[in-house]
Design a protein around this motif. Structure first.
Motif, PDB file in Angstrom:
ATOM      1  N   MET A   1       0.850  -1.177   0.000  1.00 59.80           N
ATOM      2  CA  MET A   1       0.000   0.000   0.000  1.00 59.80           C
ATOM      3  C   MET A   1       0.887   1.229   0.000  1.00 59.80           C
ATOM      4  N   MET A   7       0.889   6.190   7.707  1.00 53.34           N
ATOM      5  CA  MET A   7      -0.141   5.330   8.295  1.00 53.34           C
ATOM      6  C   MET A   7      -0.280   5.616   9.772  1.00 53.34           C
ATOM      7  N   TYR A  15      -0.488  -3.722   8.928  1.00 51.67           N
ATOM      8  CA  TYR A  15       0.281  -3.890   7.687  1.00 51.67           C
ATOM      9  C   TYR A  15       1.466  -4.831   7.936  1.00 51.67           C
ATOM     10  N   HIS A  52      -5.320  -2.989   2.725  1.00 53.02           N
ATOM     11  CA  HIS A  52      -3.877  -2.793   2.566  1.00 53.02           C
ATOM     12  C   HIS A  52      -3.366  -3.349   1.235  1.00 53.02           C
TER      13      HIS A  52
END
Length: 189
Positions: A1, A7, A15, A52
């Protein structure tokens, strides 16, 4: 991603958990393992996985980009080795180890690499350039045949990885046969 925004901490943790789970599941079952298994192994819902990594290729790309970067760095570090042939063979072993980490990796990687805009493709190009420099160094030292290209070397080495997948003894033998054919001064076919 990939995103321009950083993030959130919880999203980053998810993730990373998904990447770690994918590494485990792909190592056991190959790159065609069910993505539901990856999410379950990570303890994360499918929706989070697909947020993701919308596609299998996205997950494979994220998982392998760092590995190609590591191969590039290894090739660059090995340039300082006093024995250019040994350095090249050491790197080829690292490359084979990478290619045999997950069953089905070669086919998955080829799908992703067809798109030159991917992060994995850029990372792979960096690895190939470093391998080309390592090969050129060995060729300039007259220890590796001068007519070999980096593309040929990588295809041959990838062939060894595919042919001997899951059999370390066979991998070692095939790599030895391959590298003996790379010696400078051996007869060209």
């Amino acid at each position: 991603m990939t995103s321009d925004r950083p993030m959130r901490a919880d999203a980053r943790r998810n993730y990373e958990r998904l990447l770690a789970a994918a590494a485990e599941v792909f190592a056991k079952e190959g790159t065609n393992a069910a993505l539901d298994d990856v999410a379950r192994y990570a303890g994360i819902g499918n929706a989070t996985l697909y947020r993701h990594f919308p596609t299998r290729q996205d997950l494979v790309e994220a998982l392998l980009t760092d590995r190609y970067d590591d191969l590039r760095a290894t090739a660059e570090r090995l340039l300082a080795d006093r024995d250019p042939r040994a350095a090249l063979i050491t790197w080829l072993r690292s490359f084979i180890t990478h290619m045999t980490t997950y069953r089905g990796l070669a086919a998955s990687v080829m799908t992703v690499l067809r798109d030159p805009e991917t992060e994995l493709s850029a990372s792979c190009k960096g690895m190939q350039a470093a391998a080309a420099t390592l090969l050129a160094h060995a060729q300039e030292s007259a220890v590796i045949r001068p007519d070999l290209t980096v593309d040929e070397l990588l295809r041959l080495t990838n062939g060894v990885a595919i042919a001997a997948e899951g059999n370390p003894d066979e991998t070692a033998r095939l790599l030895r046969l391959l590298t003996e054919g790379l010696y400078h001064g051996c007869d060209s076919a």
